[in-house]
Motif scaffolding. Sequence first.
Motif, short mmCIF file in Angstrom:
data_model
loop_
_atom_site.label_atom_id
_atom_site.label_comp_id
_atom_site.label_asym_id
_atom_site.label_seq_id
_atom_site.Cartn_x
_atom_site.Cartn_y
_atom_site.Cartn_z
N ARG A 165 157.83 -106.31 -22.82
CA ARG A 165 158.25 -107.09 -21.26
C ARG A 165 156.97 -106.50 -19.97
O ARG A 165 156.56 -105.91 -20.04
CB ARG A 165 159.26 -106.01 -20.36
CG ARG A 165 160.91 -105.97 -21.22
CD ARG A 165 161.85 -105.67 -20.65
NE ARG A 165 161.89 -106.15 -19.17
CZ ARG A 165 162.57 -105.48 -18.92
NH1 ARG A 165 163.75 -104.12 -19.26
NH2 ARG A 165 162.74 -105.47 -16.84
N VAL A 166 157.00 -107.63 -19.14
CA VAL A 166 156.30 -107.84 -18.23
C VAL A 166 156.69 -108.70 -16.91
O VAL A 166 157.79 -109.21 -16.75
CB VAL A 166 154.93 -108.81 -17.75
CG1 VAL A 166 154.33 -107.79 -19.85
CG2 VAL A 166 155.20 -109.83 -18.34
N ALA A 167 156.48 -107.62 -15.55
CA ALA A 167 157.06 -109.17 -13.99
C ALA A 167 157.18 -109.38 -14.15
O ALA A 167 158.10 -110.38 -13.75
CB ALA A 167 156.25 -107.60 -13.89
N GLU A 168 156.03 -109.99 -14.81
CA GLU A 168 155.87 -112.19 -14.50
C GLU A 168 156.85 -112.69 -15.11
O GLU A 168 157.33 -113.64 -14.94
CB GLU A 168 154.61 -111.95 -15.08
CG GLU A 168 153.60 -111.36 -13.93
CD GLU A 168 152.41 -110.58 -14.21
OE1 GLU A 168 151.86 -109.93 -13.39
OE2 GLU A 168 153.74 -109.99 -15.09
N ASN A 169 157.45 -112.36 -16.40
CA ASN A 169 158.28 -113.41 -17.55
C ASN A 169 160.03 -112.37 -16.94
O ASN A 169 160.26 -113.05 -16.64
CB ASN A 169 158.35 -112.33 -18.93
CG ASN A 169 156.40 -113.33 -19.63
OD1 ASN A 169 156.58 -114.09 -19.12
ND2 ASN A 169 156.41 -112.91 -20.03
N ARG B 237 160.50 -112.39 -13.65
CA ARG B 237 160.90 -112.86 -12.84
C ARG B 237 160.96 -114.72 -13.23
O ARG B 237 161.68 -115.73 -12.63
CB ARG B 237 159.16 -113.19 -11.89
CG ARG B 237 159.47 -114.28 -10.22
CD ARG B 237 158.66 -113.18 -9.81
NE ARG B 237 156.95 -113.43 -9.97
CZ ARG B 237 156.54 -112.98 -10.45
NH1 ARG B 237 156.24 -111.03 -9.91
NH2 ARG B 237 155.31 -113.27 -10.80
N TRP B 238 159.57 -115.16 -14.61
CA TRP B 238 159.86 -116.69 -14.12
C TRP B 238 161.40 -116.76 -14.95
O TRP B 238 161.79 -117.88 -15.34
CB TRP B 238 158.88 -117.22 -14.97
CG TRP B 238 157.08 -117.02 -14.20
CD1 TRP B 238 157.08 -116.91 -13.22
CD2 TRP B 238 155.94 -116.27 -14.37
NE1 TRP B 238 156.00 -116.60 -12.60
CE2 TRP B 238 155.28 -116.43 -13.34
CE3 TRP B 238 155.39 -116.00 -16.08
CZ2 TRP B 238 154.03 -115.98 -13.99
CZ3 TRP B 238 154.41 -115.59 -16.18
CH2 TRP B 238 153.65 -115.87 -14.86
N TRP B 239 161.38 -116.14 -16.46
CA TRP B 239 162.46 -116.16 -16.84
C TRP B 239 163.88 -115.06 -16.94
O TRP B 239 164.98 -115.40 -18.11
CB TRP B 239 161.90 -116.22 -18.69
CG TRP B 239 160.42 -116.98 -19.35
CD1 TRP B 239 159.43 -116.56 -18.29
CD2 TRP B 239 160.44 -118.09 -19.11
NE1 TRP B 239 158.36 -117.41 -19.35
CE2 TRP B 239 159.51 -118.45 -19.11
CE3 TRP B 239 161.40 -119.62 -19.36
CZ2 TRP B 239 158.16 -119.82 -19.61
CZ3 TRP B 239 160.76 -120.36 -19.72
CH2 TRP B 239 159.66 -121.10 -19.51
N GLY B 240 163.70 -114.46 -16.88
CA GLY B 240 164.70 -113.51 -16.40
C GLY B 240 164.33 -112.00 -16.60
O GLY B 240 164.14 -111.89 -17.86
N LYS B 241 165.00 -110.80 -16.06
CA LYS B 241 165.16 -109.69 -16.83
C LYS B 241 165.24 -109.54 -18.14
O LYS B 241 166.32 -109.69 -18.52
CB LYS B 241 166.29 -108.47 -15.99
CG LYS B 241 165.55 -107.15 -15.81
CD LYS B 241 166.14 -106.40 -15.12
CE LYS B 241 165.67 -104.97 -14.58
NZ LYS B 241 166.16 -104.64 -14.05
N GLY B 242 164.01 -108.63 -18.70
CA GLY B 242 164.41 -108.42 -20.53
C GLY B 242 163.64 -109.82 -20.52
O GLY B 242 163.80 -109.19 -22.22
N PHE B 243 163.36 -110.18 -20.52
CA PHE B 243 162.37 -111.31 -21.59
C PHE B 243 161.39 -111.13 -22.31
O PHE B 243 160.47 -110.78 -21.60
CB PHE B 243 162.24 -113.49 -20.79
CG PHE B 243 161.44 -114.44 -21.31
CD1 PHE B 243 162.44 -114.91 -21.87
CD2 PHE B 243 160.16 -113.65 -21.66
CE1 PHE B 243 161.39 -116.35 -23.14
CE2 PHE B 243 159.35 -115.16 -22.14
CZ PHE B 243 160.56 -116.03 -22.86
N THR B 244 160.95 -111.39 -23.83
CA THR B 244 159.81 -111.51 -23.47
C THR B 244 159.59 -112.06 -24.80
O THR B 244 160.78 -113.21 -25.44
CB THR B 244 160.07 -110.24 -25.19
OG1 THR B 244 160.85 -110.23 -26.29
CG2 THR B 244 160.52 -108.50 -24.23
#
Length: 714
Positions: free
Chosen positions: A377-381, A383-390
């Motif tokens: 997980r990273v903060a940018e993902n 923000r862009w895709w929803g919390k917890g995205f990988t």
Amino acid sequence: MTEPTNETSSERNQIVELQQELARARRELQDAEQLAARPDPWDPKVWVGRARRIGGMGRRFAARTIRRRASPKVIEASPSTAPSSFDSWQRRMQGSRFVGFPSYWRYSRRGPAEPAPIAVVLHCHFIDLLDDLVQSLAAIGEPFDLYVTNSSGEAIAADRLVVEGAQHVEVLTVENHGRDIWPLVQVVNAGILDPYDVVLKVHTKKSAWREEHPELAGDGAAWRSSLTSALLGSAENVGEILGAMRADRDIAAVTADGSVVGTEHWGGDLDLVRGIYRRLSMPLDPDSLRFPAGSMYWIRGFVLQGLRAFRFDREDFEPEAGQIDGTCAHAIERMIGLLSTEAGMRVLERRDVPRGAAPVEGPAARIVPFYLPQFHRVAENDRWWGKGFTEWYNVVKAEPIYPGHVVPLRPTELGYYSLELDSVREEQRDLARSHGIEAFMYYYYWFAGHKLLERPIEALLASDLDQPFCIMWANENWTRTWDGGNADVLIAQEYDSVPAERFIDDVMPLLRDPRYLRAGGAVVLAVYKLAQLPDPAATVRHWRARCREEGVGELLLLQVDVGEAMGGLERAGAAGVVDGSLGFAPHNFPWMLSEVAAAPKDERFTGNMMSYRGTADAAIEALPSTPAGHHPGMMVTFDNTARRQWNPDVFTGSNPYTFRRWLAACVDAVADRPADERLVFVNAWNEWAESAVLEPTEQFGRSYLLAIRSVNGG
């Protein structure tokens, strides 16, 4: 999967007999459970049900009789009704998790602590032939591990398996199903043969059916004798066979003289093989058939290990009825030859085995797969895709586009991992090293001084993990369509706010690390789209000067060969700027149309379908003219359905055998270079959302890793 042991001969004998006793008890328990599950024969409900079934049978029989009289043509079982047909297999696979061997093997068997160089797989059905066959193994003349698949119905006394050279002995009790082939496939599916580069396959062969076929020369005993004497016979004979296989990685199998046969022996198996090949969307060339008849041979471990990709299970194999043709076992017998050819290897008769060649020592090349650090997980993902995205989110939602489409890929040994865990990177290192992989090339994301997905490589840098690595600056935009374009941009490459010259200072701690990959004494650094830099020549001059000032030394700067349209420098313009290029399949490779028919595709599909084999063949043809500064690359496959679902680019028919042939050709293309400059790049170690994955999967097991090891050692 198994608990390794170091055992004395006495302990080994006890283990062999106890395992068989446990297998017998397990069968008796299963029989008792099946009997207990049967309904009470005196229950009136049972008789009512039987009466209905008998009445239904009578009506169906009468209807068939009327139809047969009206049209007396005999209807043969079509390939689509065979148990191994694609349709039958696909129905079985839906909603299931593939195993392909008795699940209790996972915890009941004890494998060798240190596998021998050779495995012997001996199938015993006719136990009266066992003793002579076991004693003939003494001719091997060096340590081997002996695996006996026993379908005789009788326990085998441990002292009957005592033979000089046997380092580890194991009896696997199996049912009489699928001849000697299904027991062998179970051993393959369980990963038991994964440690071995060379395998001897033999069985207690009688082949009494030959006496009923005057067109076949000799009886079963004579055929068995000719096979065993050609494959064993004496230590000198075996030594010549093993010496040739160790000197030439492309010898797939060696069998007795007169036992390699061709297209005249397709019989009723051609359509069966076609159906099995559909599991991987593989094209089939029927005219290339050359296979070792009799199923007794010395064989390259990979040829057997790769069968794991077809996911054979028990239901693929017909019940035993004395068949001499037209079964799944017969189809696989022929596939051994076909797949050897597809892998770029040769099936030889004993008289054709070359003599006197020196064994190959050490790796043939430095294999470097690309490594995606997206799996945390990273903060940018967020923000862009929803919390917890990988990246796993994309992988698991993919839907197949056509029958036989191998998505979504599912991980096995490493699971749906997080690269925040040091233990994951350690397991990845161990897998890579044991299969002949030199280093990982990490994708490095740097946007005007802002780093993304840097945690895995920075954790590696801070650790003492012995893992060679290098980086590729993936200097393209991040977009919602995952294409590096200029629409729907999430974060852009901006060279005005922070000049590209600053990049080298950011990565200097990586380049200084003693684990960083060097070739010819220079650190290997790749740039994805070099032509997009405002002034590539000036930027590169600055990078080189800074590396010298910081004590890093010289750069081996490679541009990724993506072609001019995607931001690569043209070859003439690259001269004097970079030191060379690297292949990044499928970019700037020939894209050939897929062999998959148009009709089965989902009507929502609007993407492109290409042939993996066609691209591999075209790339292999071009490799002999590889320029001196170019480092060849190849791919597991490319299929971004997980990211773009109905509008992807899909390369169909990818498989471990064609992959091996392509990789071997890449290795051959750099064979005349200094050893540390023989770089070959592979797309990819873990590009799960593009199906370019060397890591173990449910669909392919370790077969792609084993293909690398068969070419490069490990």
